[in-house]
Write a protein that holds these residues in place. Structure first.
Motif, short mmCIF file in Angstrom:
data_model
loop_
_atom_site.label_atom_id
_atom_site.label_comp_id
_atom_site.label_asym_id
_atom_site.label_seq_id
_atom_site.Cartn_x
_atom_site.Cartn_y
_atom_site.Cartn_z
N LYS A 375 0.83 -1.21 0.00
CA LYS A 375 0.00 0.00 0.00
C LYS A 375 0.87 1.26 0.00
O LYS A 375 0.54 2.23 -0.67
CB LYS A 375 -0.90 0.03 1.25
CG LYS A 375 -2.07 -0.94 1.18
CD LYS A 375 -3.29 -0.28 0.57
CE LYS A 375 -4.53 -1.14 0.71
NZ LYS A 375 -4.76 -2.01 -0.46
N GLU A 380 -0.77 4.45 -1.93
CA GLU A 380 -2.12 4.66 -1.39
C GLU A 380 -2.09 5.38 -0.04
O GLU A 380 -3.04 6.04 0.33
CB GLU A 380 -2.86 3.33 -1.27
CG GLU A 380 -3.22 2.77 -2.64
CD GLU A 380 -4.07 1.54 -2.53
OE1 GLU A 380 -4.93 1.49 -1.64
OE2 GLU A 380 -3.85 0.62 -3.32
N ILE A 381 -0.99 5.18 0.68
CA ILE A 381 -0.78 5.96 1.90
C ILE A 381 0.66 6.47 1.90
O ILE A 381 1.53 5.89 1.26
CB ILE A 381 -1.02 5.15 3.21
CG1 ILE A 381 -0.31 3.79 3.14
CG2 ILE A 381 -2.49 4.99 3.49
CD1 ILE A 381 -0.35 3.00 4.42
N GLU A 401 -6.11 -2.28 4.81
CA GLU A 401 -7.25 -1.81 4.02
C GLU A 401 -8.35 -1.23 4.93
O GLU A 401 -8.84 -0.13 4.73
CB GLU A 401 -7.81 -3.06 3.28
CG GLU A 401 -8.89 -2.81 2.31
CD GLU A 401 -8.31 -2.39 0.97
OE1 GLU A 401 -7.42 -3.10 0.47
OE2 GLU A 401 -8.74 -1.34 0.47
N ILE A 404 -7.23 1.98 6.82
CA ILE A 404 -7.18 3.17 5.94
C ILE A 404 -8.59 3.74 5.81
O ILE A 404 -8.80 4.95 5.94
CB ILE A 404 -6.60 2.81 4.55
CG1 ILE A 404 -5.13 2.42 4.68
CG2 ILE A 404 -6.77 3.98 3.59
CD1 ILE A 404 -4.50 1.88 3.41
N LYS A 405 -9.55 2.84 5.55
CA LYS A 405 -10.95 3.29 5.38
C LYS A 405 -11.46 3.92 6.67
O LYS A 405 -12.01 5.01 6.67
CB LYS A 405 -11.83 2.10 5.01
CG LYS A 405 -11.61 1.60 3.59
CD LYS A 405 -12.92 1.52 2.82
CE LYS A 405 -12.65 1.18 1.36
NZ LYS A 405 -12.19 -0.22 1.20
N GLU A 410 -6.32 7.94 3.31
CA GLU A 410 -5.76 7.72 1.97
C GLU A 410 -4.85 8.88 1.61
O GLU A 410 -5.08 10.01 2.02
CB GLU A 410 -6.88 7.64 0.90
CG GLU A 410 -7.83 6.49 1.05
CD GLU A 410 -9.05 6.85 1.91
OE1 GLU A 410 -9.00 7.90 2.59
OE2 GLU A 410 -10.02 6.08 1.89
N LYS A 411 -3.88 8.58 0.80
CA LYS A 411 -2.93 9.63 0.42
C LYS A 411 -3.64 10.69 -0.43
O LYS A 411 -4.47 10.38 -1.27
CB LYS A 411 -1.78 9.00 -0.37
CG LYS A 411 -0.74 10.02 -0.81
CD LYS A 411 0.64 9.41 -0.88
CE LYS A 411 0.94 8.91 -2.28
NZ LYS A 411 2.28 8.30 -2.35
N ASP A 413 -3.26 13.00 -3.33
CA ASP A 413 -2.32 12.92 -4.44
C ASP A 413 -2.68 13.88 -5.58
O ASP A 413 -1.87 14.14 -6.45
CB ASP A 413 -2.29 11.47 -4.94
CG ASP A 413 -0.89 11.05 -5.32
OD1 ASP A 413 0.06 11.78 -4.97
OD2 ASP A 413 -0.75 10.02 -5.99
N ARG A 458 -0.95 13.09 5.31
CA ARG A 458 -1.54 12.33 4.21
C ARG A 458 -1.13 12.82 2.82
O ARG A 458 -1.30 12.12 1.83
CB ARG A 458 -3.05 12.37 4.31
CG ARG A 458 -3.60 11.54 5.46
CD ARG A 458 -5.06 11.87 5.69
NE ARG A 458 -5.81 11.72 4.45
CZ ARG A 458 -6.91 12.41 4.16
NH1 ARG A 458 -7.39 13.30 5.00
NH2 ARG A 458 -7.53 12.21 3.01
#
Ligand code: ADP
Ligand code: MG
Ligand code: ZN
Length: 475
Positions: A375, A380-381, A401, A404-405, A410-411, A413, A458
Motif C-alpha cells: 500500500k 495509497e498511503i 485496508e 485506511i478506510k 488515503e494519500k 495525491d 496524508r
C-alpha cells in the motif's frame, strides 16, 4: 610486539526435555531439587541410560560446525570433589570425543578468519550452588545435575578479543538456528571459558591463563583485553606467566586468580564402566545432515543474490531464522523485497522485544504485512501515515485496508487538492512568505511542514515539495 592467542571452551546446553542419563525434566526454573532421581543424584548402583535425542542434537551441532564425527567414541569419568557433584565424578568424553577437527568462518572488520574447532564432546552438567551472603550458608539445587551439554573447544586460532566475541556470536547464532540451544547466556545455557596467552611472532606459543565463565559478549572482550594487558605488563617486568585459572569480575573489570598451577586439580580420568561405547552410524549422520537448515552465512549470500539486498540488510535479516523466514514469506506475497527489508528493519523491529524469539510469532502476520508495504509502495498511503498505522495494525490485528478506510487516511495525491491546501497555508502565513521572499530560504521546510500537518501526513510529500516550489518561486 606481542601477538595475543586465544582459545575458547564453550559449554552449550542441549534442548532436550529430559536429562542425559535419566528421564528427569530439564525445565529451567522449577523448584529446587524437584527434578531429581537416583541416577542424577548419584545413588550407588543407579545406572545411566544414554539419551539418544541428546546425541542427535550433539551430532547436529558438530555437523553445522564442520566436524568429523567418530563412528565410535567413549565416555569417561572426570573425578573431583565438589558439593554440587553428588556422584563425585562427571561423565564426559575425554580420551575419545565424538567430534573433532571442525571450523567456523567468522568475519571481523571485513576480513574472513577460519577458526579451527579442536573437538566437541558430550557431557553432563553439575548442580548449582547458591551462596546466601546473609546467612553465610550455601544451598544446592540438583535440578541441573545430569543436564546434557556439549563442550566445544576451539584451536588457539583466535587473535583478538574482538574475534573471540565475534566467534561466540556466530556460534550462538548457529546453535539457535539448528535448534539445539536457546543461546541464553544469562541463564547459563551457553557458557564460555577463555584461554589467553601472548607471544612474540614466530616463537612458540606462550603459557595460557584460563578465564572461567565469561558470560556475555561484552565481558568476553573486556576480560580478554584485561588479561592481555596484564600479561604484557608481567612479561615487560621480566617475570614469567604461570598457568592458572582465573575469574573475571565485571564490576571491577579485572581478572582474579582462582587456582594456581600448584592447586590444579588432577581429575584422574578413567573410562566410564557403566556405559557402552557411543556408536554413531553413517545413517544417523546422513539423517541429521538433512535436518540442518540453511545456516546464516549461506542465507546472507542468498539474500544478497536473490533479493538484491545490501550486505548490511542481509546480515540484519538473518540474525534470527524466524525473522529471515518472515521476510521471505512477506516477499513471496508482494515481490518488493527491498521495501520489505526497509520496513522490517527500520519500523517493525521496534515492536519486537527479543530479536531471537520475536518472530517465532511475528507481531503481524506475513500476508497483512506484505499488503501494508504494498500500500505504501503503490502510493495509497504516505510513509508518515504508514508509520502511524503500523502499531495500530499490531495492536488490533486489523488489515491495513480496513484501517485506511476507518481512519480516512488515503494519500492526497491530486495536484488540485494539494494546490488548494498550499494556498490555505500560505494565506495564513503572510509574514513567513515575506521573510522567505526576502531570502530566508530555509522557511521552505516550514511551509512543507504546515501542509503535512494540516493533512495529518496524508499529502504526497514529493508533490507538496514540487508544487510549493512552483507557487513560491515561480511567481
Ligand atoms: P583444559 O581442558 O585443560 O582447559 P583443553 O585442551 O581442553 O585443556 O583446552 C585448551 C584450550 O586452550 C583450547 O581452547 C585451546 O585452543 C586453548 N589453548 C591451548 N594452548 C593455548 C595457548 N598457548 N594460548 C591460548 N590458548 C590456548
Ligand atoms: Mg579448560
Ligand atoms: Zn534424574
Amino acid at each position: 610486539m606481542y601477538k595475543s592467542v586465544i582459545g575458547l571452551e564453550i559449554h552449550a546446553q542441549l534442548l532436550t526435555k529430559t536429562k542425559l542419563f535419566c528421564s528427569c525434566s530439564t525445565e529451567y526454573g522449577d523448584s529446587p531439587n524437584t527434578n531429581v532421581c537416583p541416577v542424577c543424584l548419584g545413588y550407588p548402583g543407579a545406572l545411566p541410560v544414554l539419551n539418544r535425542k541428546a546425541v542427535r542434537m550433539a551430532v547436529k551441532a558438530a555437523l553445522a560446525l564442520n566436524c568429523e564425527i567418530a563412528e565410535t567414541s567413549f565416555f569417561d569419568r572426570k573425578n573431583y570433589f565438589y558439593p554440587d557433584l553428588p556422584k563425585g565424578y562427571q561423565i564426559t568424553q575425554f580420551y575419545k570425543p565424538f567430534a573433532t577437527n571442525g571450523y567456523l568462518i567468522i568475519e571481523v572488520n571485513g576480513e574472513k578468519r577460519k577458526i579451527g574447532i579442536e573437538r566437541i564432546h558430550i557431557e553432563e552438567d553439575a548442580g548449582k550452588s547458591i551462596h546466601d551472603s546473609k546467612t553465610g550458608k550455601t544451598k544446592i539445587d540438583f535440578n541441573r545435575t545430569g543436564i546434557p551439554l556439549i563442550e566445544i573447544v576451539t584451536k588457539p586460532d583466535i587473535e583478538s578479543a574482538e574475534e573471540a566475541s565475534e566467534f561466540l556470536k556466530n556460534l550462538r547464532q548457529i546453535l539457535i538456528y539448528i535448534g539445539v540451544n536457546d543461546g541464553n547466556l544469562e541463564e547459563g545455557s551457553l557458557r564460555c571459558d577463555a584461554n589467553v596467552s601472548i607471544h612474540e611472532p614466530e616463537t612458540p606459543l606462550g603459557t595460557r591463563v584460563e578465564i572461567k565463565n565469561v558470560n556475555s559478549f561484552k565481558f568476553v572482550q573486556k576480560a580478554i583485553n584485561y588479561e592481555i594487558k596484564s600479561q604484557k605488563e608481567i612479561i615487560g617486568s621480566g617475570k614469567k606467566i604461570e598457568y592458572e585459572t582465573k575469574l573475571y569480575d565485571s564490576k571491577q573489570n579485572k581478572t582474579f586468580t582462582m587456582r594456581t598451577k600448584e592447586e590444579m586439580l588432577d581429575y584422574r580420568y578413567f573410562p566410564e564402566p557403566d556405559l557402552l561405547a557411543l556408536k554413531i552410524d553413517k545413517k544417523t549422520v546422513d539423517e541429521v545432515k538433512e535436518e540442518i537448515p540453511e545456516l546464516p552465512s549461506d542465507k546472507i549470500k542468498r539474500f544478497m543474490e536473490e533479493y538484491e539486498l545490501s550486505k548490511k540488510d542481509a546480515v540484519s535479516l538473518t540474525v534470527s531464522k524466524y525473522l529471515a523466514d518472515f521476510f521471505e514469506e512477506v516477499s513471496s506475497y508482494n515481490k518488493i523485497p527491498i521495501k520489505n527489508a526497509n520496513w522490517i528493519l527500520s519500523e517493525l523491529l521496534r515492536y519486537v522485544k527479543d530479536i531471537d524469539t520475536g518472530f517465532i510469532n511475528p507481531p503481524v502476520k506475513a500476508k497483512p504485512f506484505a499488503e501494508f508495504v504494498k500500500k505504501v509502495d503503490d502510493g495509497e498511503i504516505t510513509g508518515l501515515v504508514a508509520k502511524e498505522l503500523l502499531p495500530e495494525m499490531i495492536k488490533t490485528g486489523k488489515e491495513i485496508e480496513v484501517l485506511i478506510k476507518q481512519k480516512g487516511v488515503e494519500k492526497i495525491d491530486s495536484d488540485d487538492k494539494i494546490k488548494e491546501l498550499i494556498s490555505g497555508v500560505l494565506s495564513e502565513n503572510q509574514k513567513e512568505i515575506d521573510r522567505y521572499k526576502a531570502g530566508e530560504k530555509k522557511l521552505f521546510g516550514f511551509f512543507v511542514g504546515q501542509v503535512m500537518k494540516k493533512t495529518k501526513g496524508r499529502a504526497n510529500p514529493q508533490k507538496v515539495n514540487l508544487l510549493l516550489k512552483e507557487i513560491l518561486d515561480g511567481k
